[in-house]
Design a protein around this motif. Structure first.
Motif, PDB file in Angstrom:
ATOM      1  N   ASP A 137      -1.226  -6.038 -10.088  1.00  0.00           N
ATOM      2  CA  ASP A 137      -1.934  -6.913 -10.102  1.00  0.00           C
ATOM      3  C   ASP A 137      -3.388  -6.449  -9.043  1.00  0.00           C
ATOM      4  O   ASP A 137      -3.037  -6.466  -8.039  1.00  0.00           O
ATOM      5  N   HIS A 138      -4.340  -6.305  -9.639  1.00  0.00           N
ATOM      6  CA  HIS A 138      -5.437  -5.598  -8.923  1.00  0.00           C
ATOM      7  C   HIS A 138      -6.114  -6.472  -7.598  1.00  0.00           C
ATOM      8  O   HIS A 138      -6.717  -6.120  -7.084  1.00  0.00           O
ATOM      9  N   GLY A 139      -5.615  -7.793  -7.856  1.00  0.00           N
ATOM     10  CA  GLY A 139      -6.068  -8.786  -6.786  1.00  0.00           C
ATOM     11  C   GLY A 139      -5.468  -8.328  -5.463  1.00  0.00           C
ATOM     12  O   GLY A 139      -5.867  -8.844  -4.289  1.00  0.00           O
ATOM     13  N   TYR A 140      -4.432  -7.410  -5.361  1.00  0.00           N
ATOM     14  CA  TYR A 140      -3.789  -7.190  -4.344  1.00  0.00           C
ATOM     15  C   TYR A 140      -4.135  -5.670  -3.888  1.00  0.00           C
ATOM     16  O   TYR A 140      -3.586  -5.212  -2.961  1.00  0.00           O
ATOM     17  N   LEU A 141      -5.047  -5.083  -4.270  1.00  0.00           N
ATOM     18  CA  LEU A 141      -5.525  -3.952  -3.895  1.00  0.00           C
ATOM     19  C   LEU A 141      -6.551  -3.616  -2.944  1.00  0.00           C
ATOM     20  O   LEU A 141      -7.316  -4.476  -2.849  1.00  0.00           O
ATOM     21  N   LEU A 142      -6.246  -2.820  -1.921  1.00  0.00           N
ATOM     22  CA  LEU A 142      -7.350  -2.533  -0.817  1.00  0.00           C
ATOM     23  C   LEU A 142      -7.475  -0.986  -0.773  1.00  0.00           C
ATOM     24  O   LEU A 142      -6.808  -0.254  -0.954  1.00  0.00           O
ATOM     25  N   VAL A 144      -8.450   2.552 -10.848  1.00  0.00           N
ATOM     26  CA  VAL A 144      -7.258   2.386 -10.546  1.00  0.00           C
ATOM     27  C   VAL A 144      -6.670   1.737 -11.790  1.00  0.00           C
ATOM     28  O   VAL A 144      -5.404   1.842 -12.428  1.00  0.00           O
ATOM     29  N   ILE A 145      -7.160   0.613 -12.255  1.00  0.00           N
ATOM     30  CA  ILE A 145      -6.872  -0.137 -13.242  1.00  0.00           C
ATOM     31  C   ILE A 145      -6.656   0.633 -14.621  1.00  0.00           C
ATOM     32  O   ILE A 145      -5.543   0.542 -15.305  1.00  0.00           O
ATOM     33  N   TYR A 180       0.747  -7.364  -0.667  1.00  0.00           N
ATOM     34  CA  TYR A 180       1.209  -8.369  -1.422  1.00  0.00           C
ATOM     35  C   TYR A 180       2.090  -9.348  -0.243  1.00  0.00           C
ATOM     36  O   TYR A 180       2.550  -8.650   0.870  1.00  0.00           O
ATOM     37  N   PHE A 181       2.062 -10.715  -0.438  1.00  0.00           N
ATOM     38  CA  PHE A 181       2.634 -11.555   0.622  1.00  0.00           C
ATOM     39  C   PHE A 181       4.014 -11.945   0.306  1.00  0.00           C
ATOM     40  O   PHE A 181       4.175 -12.048  -1.066  1.00  0.00           O
TER      41      PHE A 181
END
Length: 83
Positions: A47-52, A35-36, A80-81
């Motif tokens: 921001d790959h930290g928010y991927l599920l 995905v990146i 994302y929050f």
């Protein structure tokens, strides 16, 4: 191993990628890396930290190798929050 996987993008991600993207993969990268790479190629801010990721309604670890996923259809969620 070379093969093809299809990613189904949900929510905001579908605006950038469309609903489904099928791509060829070489070796056995993690699903996150696939995905990146797609995001980089298309200039999508991500921001790959928010991927599920999920397969058949079960969440999978982003570091899971595409070779170990038994389904060719992977759903990608962007969480994302504060949005």
């Amino acid at each position: 191993m070379a093969g093809k996987i299809c990613l189904e993008f949900r929510g905001l991600l579908s605006r950038y990628f469309g609903d489904t993207v099928c791509t060829d993969v070489e070796d056995c990268p993690s699903i996150k890396d696939v995905v990146i790479k797609l995001a980089f190629e298309r200039g999508v801010p991500l921001d790959h930290g928010y991927l599920l990721f999920s397969v058949k309604n079960n969440y999978i670890d982003p570091e899971t190798s595409v070779c170990s996923i038994e389904s060719s259809k992977i759903v990608v969620h962007y969480v994302y929050f504060g949005g």
